[in-house]
Design an enzyme around this catalytic site. Structure first.
Site, PDB file in Angstrom:
ATOM      1  N   ASP A 116       0.856  -1.180   0.000  1.00 18.74           N
ATOM      2  CA  ASP A 116       0.000   0.000   0.000  1.00 18.74           C
ATOM      3  C   ASP A 116       0.897   1.236   0.000  1.00 18.74           C
ATOM      4  OD1 ASP A 116      -2.852   1.130   0.525  1.00 18.74           O
ATOM      5  OD2 ASP A 116      -1.583   2.150   1.983  1.00 18.74           O
ATOM      6  N   GLU A 204      -1.470  -1.107  -5.941  1.00 18.20           N
ATOM      7  CA  GLU A 204      -2.720  -0.567  -6.481  1.00 18.20           C
ATOM      8  C   GLU A 204      -2.400   0.308  -7.681  1.00 18.20           C
ATOM      9  OE1 GLU A 204      -4.314   1.685  -3.186  1.00 18.20           O
ATOM     10  OE2 GLU A 204      -2.273   2.176  -2.618  1.00 18.20           O
ATOM     11  N   CYS A 257     -12.910  -5.430   3.666  1.00 13.45           N
ATOM     12  CA  CYS A 257     -12.428  -6.051   4.899  1.00 13.45           C
ATOM     13  C   CYS A 257     -11.557  -7.252   4.540  1.00 13.45           C
ATOM     14  CB  CYS A 257     -13.604  -6.500   5.772  1.00 13.45           C
ATOM     15  SG  CYS A 257     -13.088  -7.459   7.211  1.00 13.45           S
ATOM     16  N   CYS A 260     -13.272 -10.681   6.313  1.00 14.62           N
ATOM     17  CA  CYS A 260     -14.463 -11.386   5.836  1.00 14.62           C
ATOM     18  C   CYS A 260     -14.831 -11.039   4.397  1.00 14.62           C
ATOM     19  CB  CYS A 260     -15.655 -11.104   6.748  1.00 14.62           C
ATOM     20  SG  CYS A 260     -16.241  -9.390   6.664  1.00 14.62           S
ATOM     21  N   CYS A 276     -14.487  -3.435  11.051  1.00 17.72           N
ATOM     22  CA  CYS A 276     -15.543  -4.133  10.320  1.00 17.72           C
ATOM     23  C   CYS A 276     -16.707  -4.444  11.248  1.00 17.72           C
ATOM     24  CB  CYS A 276     -14.987  -5.421   9.701  1.00 17.72           C
ATOM     25  SG  CYS A 276     -16.231  -6.337   8.775  1.00 17.72           S
ATOM     26  N   CYS A 279     -17.461  -8.645  10.991  1.00 23.38           N
ATOM     27  CA  CYS A 279     -16.628  -9.665  11.631  1.00 23.38           C
ATOM     28  C   CYS A 279     -15.798  -9.125  12.796  1.00 23.38           C
ATOM     29  CB  CYS A 279     -15.714 -10.333  10.603  1.00 23.38           C
ATOM     30  SG  CYS A 279     -14.366  -9.285  10.031  1.00 23.38           S
ATOM     31  N   ASP A 286      -3.845   0.979   6.281  1.00 25.51           N
ATOM     32  CA  ASP A 286      -2.859   0.638   5.260  1.00 25.51           C
ATOM     33  C   ASP A 286      -2.548  -0.862   5.256  1.00 25.51           C
ATOM     34  OD1 ASP A 286      -2.834   3.340   4.861  1.00 25.51           O
ATOM     35  OD2 ASP A 286      -0.919   3.675   5.893  1.00 25.51           O
TER      36      ASP A 286
HETATM   37 ZN   LIG Z   1     -15.008  -8.168   8.156  1.00 24.03          ZN
END
Ligand SMILES: [Zn+2]
Length: 344
Positions: A116, A204, A257, A260, A276, A279, A286
């Site tokens: 990242d 990215e 996330c 999950c 999140c 989860c 980052d």
């Molecule tokens: Zn999650």
């Protein structure tokens, strides 16, 4: 393959006048024709002694691990030389043809890491063992940015067309060049290490909208660094027998996330932690993004989209990625514009 090497020159005032007369008063780089370049190169003794040149070369060689090969199998032929000026410093660039032994296989086959790119933390890296490595933005960069802001304000206060404004502009340009040097040096070291350590690296795509929309200085300087980092990674992974995978520009590495696979509709840049609701994952922003990028390599999606990758995620099920041709240094990834400026 051909490769370019760039050295700073420190000509005497008399030599400087000669160079300036060649370059005109332009503050932009001015390139000589190939023949003239070769003549100049042959006459390089005019600018600096062989001993100085040797010293310079050795310093650069030591500073960049990517140049270690030079001593091992360095057969090179100089194709051209170019002299240019940036912010009152002269540089000479040699384009050389070299025989580089590129290994068939990376020294650590199967090793993978996601990267990242950020402003405060230059690179956040998470590898296939879950090891997190953070490469901080150079301290000199932050100090340099403060000074740059001050110089920028000083410049804008001076009367247009005045000698003082010209002086302020020169100071500003020198500071810019210095910051670029510091940043590129840090990037060279980091990208060399990463290319040697991991067979597959995932980054990215460049956020073009972000570059245009956000005019803040630190951001602008960092954005320029993103392009540099990716360019360096592309050719250095090639040298090491590895590969660079570039995530599609619509892949929401920050909003997804890593625990999950759930996705937030939005995530502001000020939110430095990914929390999140589904989860309960609680992770640095980052690091979460780097894990998502790393996992893209394992998804196998790149083989399906290797020729362009312009498919939007969600439609085909898996996020598309494309692979940069490892041995081809590329200019900054331009092209279509992503619609995730403030949230990516
Ligand atoms: Zn999650």
């Amino acid at each position: 393959m051909t490769q370019a090497f760039r050295f700073a020159l420190d000509p005497t005032p008399a030599q400087q006048r000669a160079l300036v007369s060649h370059a005109g008063a332009s503050r932009f780089a001015w390139n000589w024709g190939l023949a003239a370049c070769q003549d100049r190169y042959a006459a390089e003794g005019k600018w600096w002694s062989a001993a100085q040149m040797h010293k310079r070369w050795n310093a650069i060689k030591k500073a960049d691990p990517a140049l270690a090969w030079w001593e091992e199998n360095g057969t090179a032929r100089i194709l051209s030389a170019t002299v240019a000026r940036t912010a009152h410093r002269w540089h000479v660039s040699f384009t050389v043809e070299i025989d580089r032994a590129v290994p068939d296989r990376h020294a650590r086959p199967g090793s993978t890491a996601g990267i990242d790119l950020g402003v405060k933390t230059l690179l956040t890296v998470v590898d296939d063992h879950g090891t997190v490595t953070e490469i901080p933005g150079a301290k000199a960069l932050h100090a340099g940015l403060r000074k740059l802001r001050r110089l920028s304000r000083a410049h804008s206060r001076k009367a247009k067309g005045s000698a003082n404004r010209a002086k302020a502009a020169a100071r500003l340009a020198r500071r810019h060049a210095r910051i670029t040097n510091v940043r590129n040096d840090a990037l060279h070291k980091a990208t060399s290490t990463l290319a040697q350590r991991y067979e597959t690296l995932v980054v990215e795509d460049l956020n073009v909208t972000g570059m245009v929309a956000n005019r803040r200085l630190a951001r602008a300087v960092a954005d320029a660094g993103f392009g540099q980092a990716r360019r360096m990674l592309a050719y250095k992974t090639g040298w090491c027998g590895g590969r660079l995978v570039v995530a599609d520009r619509w892949y929401p590495s920050s909003k997804t996330c890593s625990g999950c696979g759930g996705r937030k509709p939005s995530l502001s840049l000020s939110e430095r932690t990914y929390r999140c609701d589904a989860c309960g994952l609680n992770l640095g922003r980052d690091v979460n993004a780097a894990i998502n990028l790393r996992d893209l390599a394992a998804s196998g999606a790149e083989s399906r989209n290797a020729c362009g990758g312009g498919v939007r995620p969600g439609r085909a099920g898996r996020p598309p990625v494309k692979q940069e041709p490892g041995t081809t240094p590329r200019a900054g990834q331009a092209g279509a514009v992503a619609a995730q400026a403030a949230t990516a």
